[in-house]
Scaffold this active site. Structure first.
Site, mmCIF file in Angstrom:
data_model
loop_
_atom_site.group_PDB
_atom_site.id
_atom_site.type_symbol
_atom_site.label_atom_id
_atom_site.label_comp_id
_atom_site.label_asym_id
_atom_site.label_seq_id
_atom_site.Cartn_x
_atom_site.Cartn_y
_atom_site.Cartn_z
ATOM 1 N N TYR A 1 -2.469 -0.488 10.480
ATOM 2 C CA TYR A 1 -2.467 -1.011 9.112
ATOM 3 C C TYR A 1 -1.149 -0.675 8.425
ATOM 4 C CZ TYR A 1 -3.658 -1.345 4.136
ATOM 5 O OH TYR A 1 -3.662 -1.647 2.796
ATOM 6 N N SER B 1 0.856 -1.184 0.000
ATOM 7 C CA SER B 1 0.000 0.000 0.000
ATOM 8 C C SER B 1 0.893 1.234 0.000
ATOM 9 C CB SER B 1 -0.884 0.008 1.257
ATOM 10 O OG SER B 1 -1.518 1.262 1.436
#
Length: 287
Positions: free
Chosen positions: A152, A139
């Site tokens: 995350y 990501s």
């Protein structure tokens, strides 16, 4: 182009679903994994199973036996595995302090330990044939740990750390490790965001309580103006598969909104990373 044996995780929706269909359409043999194919994911599993070149496997990525059974099934049928796409992941949003140790453990179990579990099982076969490709879907938050996505982001930082070191360790053995860094995309994952279990800390953050709304508004505006297409991730997986062995980049950014920022950060780190390896006598691994 030779046909490859490809394992893709998290294929019940989003990037994984699109990647499985796209790769299979090129004639590669795809093993598509998801959980609970007799229950909540039955429709998705049945639909994928109808696609030529796709076999659906019921796999719980946090269960060692389940993952090993899946790999054993692939090896029994194909004799090897050529490509592993670690796509499955979970996300978490909210003030970091609200995350309990159990919340953090759950995030790392799926986003870090599960990919490592699969890599450990696939690598012996890839090394034996002196050829293989592992693609880890990270990501943009694997480069920047943004407020309210801290846990995350930490899990994606960890996945990137594993991938970065392995990229240089394994390339001399004929195995490529590549990272895809997606930006914000309108997928089902964005609709299944977890939050921290410790709600008691919320009162202490009232002074910045409005900031998350600004983040969501910015992402919503990106979706309206840029209209990012999740198919771009599947197309990039295909691009990496098609590149010659040893010429695949470590990091590929797929982000039409803020991707240039991530690309510049990646390039800066890449240059200094080379200096680190040289400083510790490992410059030969840069070739």
């Amino acid at each position: 182009m030779s046909k490859k044996v490809v394992l893709i995780t998290g294929t019940n929706s989003g990037f994984g679903w699109l990647t499985a269909n796209t790769v299979a359409a090129l004639g590669h043999k795809v093993y598509a994994t998801m959980r609970d194919i007799q229950g909540k994911n039955a429709d998705q599993a049945n639909a994928l199973a109808q696609v030529e070149n796709i076999t659906v496997l019921d796999v719980s990525l946090t269960d060692e036996a389940s993952v090993k059974n899946a790999m054993d099934t692939i090896i029994a049928a194909e004799g090897t595995i050529d490509i592993l796409v670690n796509n499955a992941g979970v996300s978490m949003f909210g003030v970091a302090e609200s995350a309990t140790p159990a919340d953090v453990q759950r995030m790392f179990d799926v986003n870090v330990i599960a990919p490592w579990r699969l890599m450990k099982l696939a690598l012996p076969f890839m090394r034996k044939q002196s050829e293989g490709l592992i693609i880890n879907v990270s990501s943009g938050w694997g480069r920047f740990a943004a407020p309210f996505t801290v846990v995350y982001g930490a899990s994606k930082f960890a996945l990137e750390g594993l991938s970065e070191g392995l990229h240089y360790e394994l390339r001399p053995l004929g195995v490529d490790i590549a990272i895809i860094q997606p930006g914000a995309f309108p997928t089902e994952m964005s609709q299944k965001i977890q939050t921290g279990s410790d709600t008691s800390v919320a009162e202490g953050y009232e002074v910045i309580a409005g900031v998350p709304n600004k983040l969501f508004a910015a992402i919503g505006q990106m979706f309206e103006t840029v209209k990012p297409d999740p198919q771009d991730i599947a197309d990039e997986v295909v691009n990496l598969i098609n590149l010659p062995k040893g010429q695949r980049p470590l990091r590929t950014v797929v982000d039409p909104s803020t991707g240039e920022i991530t690309k510049r950060a990646n390039e800066a780190v890449k240059n200094e990373y080379a200096n680190v390896l040289k400083a510790f006598g490992m410059q030969d691994l840069l070739v």
